[in-house]
Design a protein around this motif. Structure first.
Motif, short mmCIF file in Angstrom:
data_model
loop_
_atom_site.label_atom_id
_atom_site.label_comp_id
_atom_site.label_asym_id
_atom_site.label_seq_id
_atom_site.Cartn_x
_atom_site.Cartn_y
_atom_site.Cartn_z
N UNK A 3 0.82 -1.19 0.00
CA UNK A 3 0.00 0.00 0.00
C UNK A 3 0.86 1.25 0.00
N UNK A 4 0.26 2.34 0.41
CA UNK A 4 0.96 3.61 0.53
C UNK A 4 0.97 4.03 2.00
N UNK A 5 2.10 4.52 2.45
CA UNK A 5 2.24 4.98 3.82
C UNK A 5 2.41 6.49 3.82
N UNK A 34 -8.47 2.79 3.75
CA UNK A 34 -7.27 3.18 4.50
C UNK A 34 -7.33 2.62 5.91
N UNK A 35 -6.17 2.64 6.55
CA UNK A 35 -6.03 2.25 7.95
C UNK A 35 -5.30 3.36 8.66
N UNK A 83 3.64 -5.59 13.16
CA UNK A 83 3.43 -7.04 13.16
C UNK A 83 2.04 -7.41 13.66
N UNK A 84 1.54 -6.68 14.64
CA UNK A 84 0.27 -7.03 15.27
C UNK A 84 -0.95 -6.47 14.56
N UNK A 85 -0.82 -5.27 13.97
CA UNK A 85 -2.03 -4.53 13.61
C UNK A 85 -2.19 -4.21 12.13
N UNK A 86 -1.16 -3.76 11.45
CA UNK A 86 -1.43 -3.18 10.14
C UNK A 86 -0.61 -3.73 8.99
N UNK A 87 0.23 -4.74 9.23
CA UNK A 87 1.02 -5.31 8.13
C UNK A 87 0.12 -5.90 7.04
N UNK A 88 -0.89 -6.63 7.45
CA UNK A 88 -1.76 -7.27 6.45
C UNK A 88 -2.46 -6.24 5.57
N UNK A 89 -2.94 -5.15 6.18
CA UNK A 89 -3.59 -4.09 5.40
C UNK A 89 -2.60 -3.45 4.44
N UNK A 90 -1.40 -3.17 4.93
CA UNK A 90 -0.39 -2.52 4.08
C UNK A 90 0.01 -3.43 2.92
N UNK A 91 0.29 -4.68 3.22
CA UNK A 91 0.71 -5.60 2.17
C UNK A 91 -0.44 -5.92 1.21
N UNK A 92 -1.66 -5.70 1.66
CA UNK A 92 -2.82 -5.90 0.80
C UNK A 92 -3.15 -4.71 -0.08
N UNK A 93 -2.34 -3.64 0.02
CA UNK A 93 -2.52 -2.51 -0.87
C UNK A 93 -3.29 -1.35 -0.29
N UNK A 94 -3.59 -1.41 1.00
CA UNK A 94 -4.39 -0.34 1.61
C UNK A 94 -3.49 0.85 1.97
N UNK A 96 -2.12 3.61 4.38
CA UNK A 96 -1.93 3.73 5.83
C UNK A 96 -1.68 5.20 6.16
N UNK A 97 -2.50 5.74 7.04
CA UNK A 97 -2.37 7.13 7.49
C UNK A 97 -1.81 7.10 8.90
N UNK A 98 -0.59 7.58 9.06
CA UNK A 98 0.10 7.45 10.34
C UNK A 98 0.31 8.80 11.03
#
Length: 224
Positions: A3-5, A34-35, A83-94, A96-98
């Motif tokens: 995804x995009x960070x 987004x996450x 590792x716990x929360x947002x890796x799957x979303x990021x690797x899935x193309x979502x 990420x707003x940090x």
């Protein structure tokens, strides 16, 4: 597909939390998946050492804990979060707003060092988190800039409104000034996008700042 960070950093009191909220609302309105993440993760056991540091349990002034030690505390929390929360979303193309990220250490820890040592530290920091811990690098880093005198005013207003106590960073006005001066150089060299949150000696409206931020973020929402 990654995804995009997108990361928002800012001078203390620049309204970063408000801008994160407005951006999240805008992304929802635009139908962008987004996450949202935020650092440090207060209340998480992985962020407990960071909380103790900011409360002054490891030293009453920011400089009492050296840049490398403080950065390691923050890195543990970020690694666990990914590792716990947002890796799957990021690797899935979502997207990420940090709200803060590795770049916060560049803002708040580099000024503890003499100028000639700061880039050695920054090379170490980015190698630690982006290479050795394999955390994603930001696709867009936005820094909300506010003059030190306005920053102090906004912090005092926030403390009064929320009945909260300033941490050891926020209590030290000279340290806040040093952070701003150092960060403007870092931002220029690393290609961060700097948004001036003041105009003619006054803080710009949140809505005005948001519209400028959206011009930076929107192109990334269209990329596949």
């Amino acid at each position: 597909m990654s995804g995009k960070l997108i990361v928002l950093e800012g001078t203390d009191g620049a309204g970063k939390t408000t801008q994160i909220r407005l951006m999240a609302r805008r992304l929802e309105q635009e139908g962008v998946p987004f996450r949202q993440v935020k650092f440090p993760r207060y209340g998480s056991p992985f962020a407990a050492p960071v909380e103790r540091y900011l409360q002054g349990d490891l030293g009453k002034r920011p400089g009492d804990v050296n840049a490398y030690a403080a950065s390691t505390l923050y890195a543990v929390d970020r690694y666990a979060s990914y590792r716990q929360e947002w890796r799957e979303d990021y690797e899935g193309g979502k997207l990420i707003l940090s709200d803060r990220y590795t770049t916060s250490n560049a803002v708040h820890q580099a000024p503890k060092l003499p100028e000639e040592e700061r880039w050695v530290y920054l090379d170490w920091l980015f190698d630690l988190e982006y290479n050795r811990l394999a955390l994603p690098e930001p696709d867009l880093m936005i820094y909300l800039d506010l003059p030190a005198e306005l920053s102090v005013q906004m912090l005092l207003r926030r403390q009064a409104a929320t009945h909260t106590q300033a941490d050891i960073h926020e209590q030290d006005q000279e340290y806040l000034r040093a952070c701003r001066e150092s960060t403007r150089e870092v931002a220029a060299r690393l290609g961060w996008r700097v948004v001036d949150c003041a105009q003619e000696g006054a803080v710009r409206s949140p809505e005005d700042i948001h519209e400028e931020l959206w011009t930076l973020v929107q192109p990334l929402t269209r990329e596949k």
